[in-house]
Scaffold this active site. Structure first.
Site, PDB file in Angstrom:
ATOM      1  CG  ASP A 328      -1.886   1.041   1.349  1.00  0.00           C
ATOM      2  OD1 ASP A 328      -2.748   1.084   0.453  1.00  0.00           O
ATOM      3  OD2 ASP A 328      -1.853   1.855   2.298  1.00  0.00           O
ATOM      4  CD  GLU A 357      -2.278   2.649  -3.327  1.00  0.00           C
ATOM      5  OE1 GLU A 357      -3.399   3.115  -3.561  1.00  0.00           O
ATOM      6  OE2 GLU A 357      -1.776   2.691  -2.190  1.00  0.00           O
TER       7      GLU A 357
END
Ligand SMILES: [Ca+2]
Ligand SMILES: [Ca+2]
Length: 614
Positions: A328, A357
């Site tokens: 993330d 990400e």
């Protein structure tokens, strides 16, 4: 037998950490480790009242205590161990002594699972699902004692009860659908007051949220997925934790997290990291500011934090046998640490997949984070894959903008034409939407034709496609209504659901058509090397028409996307002779129709054709 052994070890460990002389070791992280790791160093975080006053000795062949590290908090002791290659699986006896006081802790050392990481590449299609919202396989764990938030399916931001058992129950469905890997949104404990369903506020790095199931159930999920030929990608977050994390009651050190005199939010301006003109204060706020009020920002420049996080990911890989990590908010933690982390993971598990990400508008910004990209400032991310947001954004306008406008399919051509920026563009994860965005079907005006154009593109262009759960039945989701609406319950996942994707009950004609289409394309894609690894050649777009070829020495596939609303188009061999030379006919994959003469044929408005040439 294996389970019995684990159970016995658990009892022994429980006995070992029982209070002695009023003292207690509350936690040891990681809770276990593995033999045969490439790096012999292991750092234990030992937590217990006054534990820092203790000396530690290891009584186990091949294992020794190297150094002890202390912080200003006397309740933490960091024990640096050396686990040599000769060390065998068993329980390491750790003796803690302080004056006349002594404690013993048996630390489990397991055999590292053998086998090389399977990796994830262009032959795969990732199915992204949110555990709380996919399938409720075990209603008895919807409410668990000790977890603050109670289930409430009436709230878009409440906990709905989906779990790991639900995913296990759905493996046959996913295999049949034609995806090859599951990326599940985070399943680690999120013991937060509210909005804990999305999983991005970790409160324990070593524990599955009991409302999803146990660590052992996650391990079973991975193992059963593997039995069916499906891979598993775990979502991890190193940038921040949840405010309910146990550290927040008793921080290991003041510099464990970034602290401010009052709540300070990140500016979310990740471009400051590689912008040569960025002000230092903007860059620092980007890295150190909190992602949200309930998400304290970890300080990864603290070596103890770095080691804790790195070992955590290695532990989950070795423990569960998972195939990949989706990290993330990749640019938000300290980038140098993240780079070392990615290297350590892929050195320890060669071929292991990590996708970061990395959320940017421009391919140039994306490429900065790509594997082997030579950046002028010297930064190397070591990331095997990045999320291709520029291509995603291009798909949103590509099939809905007026033909001939620069926002039409011209955007797809334009974004892909910048692939020279990436050392290996085939590594990019490509997608139409995800859990943070308005769903593609909603974004593009709820047209089944546009939906088919989008899926045809994402499943045939270069990269590793990711499909968001519910896409196969054109689920809707509008970001402006709130994130909960992007993550609605999958029909059929709950007892009593009238609509059921698994049985096909009460699906509308549109949903059935979408499901058939998706299944057909995914299953066709499964063994098409030419799509997985083939070259790409595309032709300049014209009035909403985009034509490209995927080809290798053995095969060639022609893809025609006619985004034009009203005009059917004539395709002539002459125009694409550079790619069609030597081919006389073809076979259209979606309709199954033969194209007996490639000299000239027609494509209808708002239609995709995927033609295998021969
Ligand atoms: Ca449940
Ligand atoms: Ca940060």
């Amino acid at each position: 037998m294996k389970n019995t052994r684990i159970y016995l070890i658990a009892i022994l460990v429980a006995l070992a950490i029982a209070p002695v002389n009023g003292q207690e070791i509350e936690r040891v992280d990681p809770p276990s480790w593995f033999t045969g790791m490439k790096e012999s160093a292991l750092q234990l975080m030992v937590y217990g009242k006054g534990i820092a006053s203790y000396d530690v000795k290891a009584d186990y062949p091949g294992v020794r205590v190297v150094t002890l590290v202390k912080t200003e908090n006397p309740n933490y002791l960091f024990v640096n161990l050396d686990i040599s290659r000769e060390a065998l699986p068993g329980n390491i006896k750790l003796s803690f002594t302080s004056g006349k006081k002594s404690l013993t802790h048996l630390y489990p050392l397991y055999e590292r699972p053998s086998g090389k990481a399977r990796g994830i590449n262009g032959s795969d299609v990732l199915y992204l699902l949110m555990p709380d919202r996919f399938v409720n396989g075990d209603p008895s764990n919807d409410s668990v004692e000790g977890m603050t938030e109670q289930p409430d399916r009436s709230k878009p931001g409440g906990r709905h009860g989906g779990d790991l058992k639900g995913i296990i129950n759905s493996l046959d469905y996913l295999k049949g659908l034609g995806v090859t890997a599951i990326w599940l949104n985070p399943f680690l404990e999120n013991n937060q007051q509210r909005s804990s369903y999305h999983g991005y506020s970790t409160t324990d790095f070593y524990r599955s949220d009991p409302r999803y199931g146990t660590n052992e159930e996650f391990r079973q999920m991975v193992s059963q997925a593997h039995d069916k030929g499906l891979k598993v990608v775990m979502d991890m977050i190193f940038n921040h934790i949840g405010s309910g994390h146990w550290w927040m009651k008793d921080l290991p050190s003041a510099d464990w997290i970034h602290q401010f005199s009052e709540f300070t939010r990140t500016n979310y301006k990740a471009s400051t990291y590689m912008d040569p003109y960025a002000a230092r204060c903007d860059m620092e706020l980007m890295e150190k500011g909190w992602f949200d009020r309930t998400m304290p920002d970890l300080d990864q420049s603290n070596p103890l934090v770095e080691t804790y996080l790195t070992q955590n990911s290695l532990w989950w890989i070795a423990y569960s046998g998972l195939d990949g990590i989706r990290m993330d908010t990749y640019p938000y933690p300290e980038p140098a640490m993240m780079s070392r982390w990615a290297k350590r993971v892929t050195d320890e598990f060669p071929g292991f997949f990590i996708v970061g990400e990395v959320w940017f508008e421009e391919p140039s910004q994306m490429a900065y984070w790509a594997l082997n990209k030579k950046n002028s400032d010297g930064y190397r991310s070591n990331l095997p894959s990045v999320t291709d947001f520029p291509l995603c954004f291009a798909t949103h306008t590509a099939f809905t903008a007026p033909s001939g406008s620069n926002d039409g399919v011209e955007r797809l051509y334009s974004v892909l034409s910048q692939d020279f920026l990436y050392p290996e563009p085939l590594r990019n994860v490509i997608f139409l939407d995800n859990h943070d965005m308005t769903r593609f079907f909603t974004e593009t005006g709820k047209s089944l034709d546009v939906y088919k154009l989008g899926l045809s593109f994402i499943l045939t262009t270069r990269g590793i496609p990711q499909v968001y759960y519910g896409t196969e039945i054109v689920m809707e989701g509008d970001k402006s209504k709130g994130d909960g609406f992007l993550r609605e319950d999958f029909p059929g996942g709950w007892q009593g659901d009238e609509k059921n994707v698994f049985t096909g009950a009460n699906l509308t004609d549109e949903e059935k058509e979408a499901l058939d289409f998706t299944m057909k394309l995914l299953n066709w894609r499964k063994d098409k090397d030419v799509i997985h690894t083939g070259n790409l050649k595309h032709y300049i777009t014209n009035d909403g028409l985009y034509v490209y070829f995927r080809f290798n020495k053995k095969e060639s596939v022609m893809v025609i996307l006619n985004s034009n609303d009203t005009k059917s188009r004539t395709i002539t061999k002459e125009k694409y002779i550079e790619s069609l030379k030597g081919f006389t006919k073809g076979h259209e994959v979606i309709t199954g129709k033969a194209i007996d003469d490639l000299t000239s044929f027609t494509i209808e408005p708002k239609t995709a054709m995927i033609i295998e040439l021969n």
